[in-house]
Design an enzyme around this catalytic site. Structure first.
Site, short mmCIF file in Angstrom:
data_model
loop_
_atom_site.label_atom_id
_atom_site.label_comp_id
_atom_site.label_asym_id
_atom_site.label_seq_id
_atom_site.Cartn_x
_atom_site.Cartn_y
_atom_site.Cartn_z
N PRO A 1 46.17 16.19 26.91
CA PRO A 1 47.62 16.96 27.30
C PRO A 1 48.28 17.14 25.41
O PRO A 1 49.56 17.43 25.18
CB PRO A 1 48.05 15.77 27.94
CG PRO A 1 47.57 14.20 27.73
CD PRO A 1 46.41 15.45 27.33
N GLY A 2 47.11 16.19 24.89
CA GLY A 2 48.08 16.28 22.96
C GLY A 2 48.10 15.37 21.96
O GLY A 2 48.71 15.13 21.41
N CYS B 1 36.81 8.02 26.11
CA CYS B 1 37.48 6.76 26.70
C CYS B 1 36.10 6.18 28.25
O CYS B 1 36.49 5.60 29.13
CB CYS B 1 38.23 7.43 27.27
SG CYS B 1 38.39 8.81 28.31
N ASP C 1 36.27 28.75 25.61
CA ASP C 1 35.88 27.36 26.04
C ASP C 1 35.00 26.96 24.87
O ASP C 1 35.11 28.17 24.12
CB ASP C 1 34.52 28.31 26.90
CG ASP C 1 33.68 27.13 27.54
OD1 ASP C 1 33.32 26.96 28.42
OD2 ASP C 1 32.52 26.83 26.72
N ALA D 1 42.04 19.35 23.84
CA ALA D 1 43.25 18.92 23.69
C ALA D 1 44.00 18.93 24.20
O ALA D 1 45.25 17.76 24.29
CB ALA D 1 43.68 19.89 22.56
N1 SAM Z 1 42.12 14.33 23.30
C1 SAM Z 1 43.28 15.17 24.71
C2 SAM Z 1 44.39 13.66 24.36
O1 SAM Z 1 44.55 13.22 22.95
O2 SAM Z 1 45.94 13.99 25.13
C3 SAM Z 1 42.06 14.33 25.49
C4 SAM Z 1 41.41 15.46 26.00
S1 SAM Z 1 40.81 15.12 27.93
C5 SAM Z 1 39.91 13.19 26.98
C6 SAM Z 1 39.31 15.79 27.55
C7 SAM Z 1 39.73 17.32 27.85
O3 SAM Z 1 38.61 18.06 27.65
C8 SAM Z 1 40.71 17.58 28.93
O4 SAM Z 1 41.97 18.74 28.49
C9 SAM Z 1 39.99 18.47 29.06
O5 SAM Z 1 40.29 19.87 30.98
C10 SAM Z 1 38.53 19.32 29.03
N2 SAM Z 1 37.39 19.90 28.86
C11 SAM Z 1 37.27 19.76 30.84
N3 SAM Z 1 35.89 20.76 30.69
C12 SAM Z 1 35.72 20.80 29.12
C13 SAM Z 1 34.91 22.01 28.80
N4 SAM Z 1 33.87 22.12 30.01
N5 SAM Z 1 34.62 22.19 27.14
C14 SAM Z 1 35.85 21.65 27.10
N6 SAM Z 1 37.19 20.77 26.81
C15 SAM Z 1 37.14 19.98 28.34
#
Ligand code: SAM
Length: 450
Positions: free
Chosen positions: A111-112, A229, A159, A109
């Site tokens: 930065p949100g 993305c 996790d 989620a």
């Molecule tokens: N949904 C967010 C938004 O709309 O602002 C952006 C999310 S970003 C594309 C993906 C997120 O997944 C990051 O914050 C990252 O830290 C997290 N992430 C990284 N490794 C991960 C893992 N193994 N399991 C779950 N999340 C992970």
């Protein structure tokens, strides 16, 4: 902008890929800046805007202003978000049940962006669990949700595999997966250097692990919104197709207006920057087969320390009358919706919850020291005085600098507001004004040109 040849090779033959137009869209320097308004705080914006077709409160701006120096941004009246990402709204509007309270999870989620959007679209009495595995990012997520004014949400730092304790539980799970990021090359050309076919492969394996955890925690008949993305099929259609083949997921077809130029790419949809007005994005909606048991709503649980009658009376002076109960942990008091009380008590036992409901403050002696989150929430008591600041004063306040307002207001705790939108607390004493804007959120820049 030199795009990796290996990426262009990978994309040849992909539905909707037009090499020349795609390359051209990466040479065009004018990228759309977009924001999404907070429906509970609707500001009147000083910028020229144009609506984004697929998101009710989404707007393109004609230029990119300094958001740092806009008090309306700090008041949580809007979120700066890339337009394609707002397509989540179409999925929610077309597929999320509206007739009952829902349990909703945003698994990746921070930065949100999507979490604040999802929250604004939930039916009454639903709640959101916004999760982020990386601690520093989970704290940013919490701050952004507080700014948005949420009350029916938990922020967790887990996790994805740790959600196995909640099998068949959520009605909706959003997985906006960590990815190789090619869809954002126009906004962040430095990311090009980090792209490689190996990174795509690495991300694809990680995405498989994340969606498999998401699938387990989804209830029968529940919906997974999966997005990235990235332009790479390995991270998009391949991940969704696996769920269809291995878990019997049912892809859901969206109705999208032709003028939006979103490209159907079975089993999901693609935004190409030379077609839709936004950055590169893939998303897909998958429904879990309806057979199977839904995890039950929690039975009454033994609660942690609750407040005494006297403490509740102190708290009530600061809060609008709503059906909240109060939860206390490490001296901080949080307001929780009564309907979520039992369920959230169970969730805090299995998840690493770093924020819940809305933080009210701490009782010191027989007084409440109010929390910043209360100021930005919709729960603030109407009787609390509000001091309207000019834009210059608001910036000083947000920089946590001294203010001289003594003649304008009564003594005691007041809300510092800009255009009627709360920014935070001030405490007016006879000789000075104490600025309670949180130190870690303050604007560090001195001026626009810094
Ligand atoms: N949904 C967010 C938004 O709309 O602002 C952006 C999310 S970003 C594309 C993906 C997120 O997944 C990051 O914050 C990252 O830290 C997290 N992430 C990284 N490794 C991960 C893992 N193994 N399991 C779950 N999340 C992970």
């Amino acid at each position: 902008m030199g795009l990796p040849a290996a990426l262009l090779d990978q994309l040849s033959g992909t539905v909707g890929f037009d090499r020349d137009a795609f390359l051209q869209s990466h040479q065009d320097a004018t990228l759309p800046t977009s924001i999404r308004l907070n429906p509970t705080k609707l500001p009147s914006l000083p910028y020229a805007t144009q609506p984004i077709g697929w998101a009710n409160h989404g707007y393109y701006l004609s230029e990119r202003p300094s958001f740092t120096f806009d008090p309306l941004f700090h008041a949580g009246t809007y979120y700066v978000q890339e337009a394609s990402s707002m397509l989540l709204e179409q999925a929610v509007k077309q597929f999320l049940p509206k007739d009952r309270p829902l349990r909703v999870l945003d698994l990746c989620a921070a930065p949100g962006g999507k979490a604040t959007h999802l929250y604004s679209l939930l039916p009454p009495n639903s709640f959101l669990v916004a999760n982020e595995v990386i601690r520093s990012r989970a704290l940013v997520l919490r701050d952004n949700l507080i700014r948005w004014g949420v009350q029916k949400a938990l922020v967790t730092q887990n996790d994805p595999e740790q959600f196995s304790a909640l099998e068949n539980y959520f009605d909706w799970v959003t997985v906006d997966a960590p990815c190789s990021g090619s869809g954002l090359f126009r906004k962040d050309p430095d990311a090009i250097a980090h792209w490689s076919p190996g990174a795509v492969q690495h991300c694809s394996l990680r995405q498989q692990r994340i969606v498999s955890a998401a699938w387990q925690t989804l209830r029968p008949g529940g919906i997974l919104f999966y997005s990235t993305c990235s332009y790479s099929t390995q991270e998009n259609e391949d991940i969704s197709t696996r769920l269809i083949q291995e878990k019997g997921a049912r892809p859901l077809l969206l109705s999208l207006q032709p003028a939006w130029n979103i490209t159907p790419s079975s089993p999901g949809y693609r935004c190409w920057p030379d077609k839709a007005k936004g950055e590169g994005f893939y998303f897909c909606c998958l429904q879990k087969p309806v057979e199977g048991e839904v995890a039950m709503v929690a039975k009454k649980v033994r609660t942690e320390k609750t407040l005494s009658k006297k403490e509740v009376a102190i708290v009530r002076e600061w809060i609008k009358e709503e059906d909240d109960l109060y939860f206390q942990t490490q001296r901080s008091i949080y307001g929780w919706p009564r309907l979520c009380w039992d369920e959230w008590h169970q969730l805090i036992k299995v998840l690493n919850v770093i924020y819940s409901g809305f933080r009210v403050g701490q009782i010191m002696g027989d007084k409440l020291v109010p929390d910043h989150a209360l100021a930005l929430s919709q729960r603030l008591h109407q009787g609390i005085p509000l001091v309207s600041l000019t834009v210059e004063e608001a910036i000083l306040y947000l920089q946590r600098k001294p203010l001289s307002l003594a003649e304008r207001v009564e003594k005691g705790w007041c809300i510092a507001a800009y255009q009627q939108h709360p920014l935070g607390w001030i405490n007016i004493l006879s000789s000075r004004v104490n600025n309670y804007y949180p130190k870690e959120l303050r604007i560090l820049k001195e001026s626009l040109t810094d």
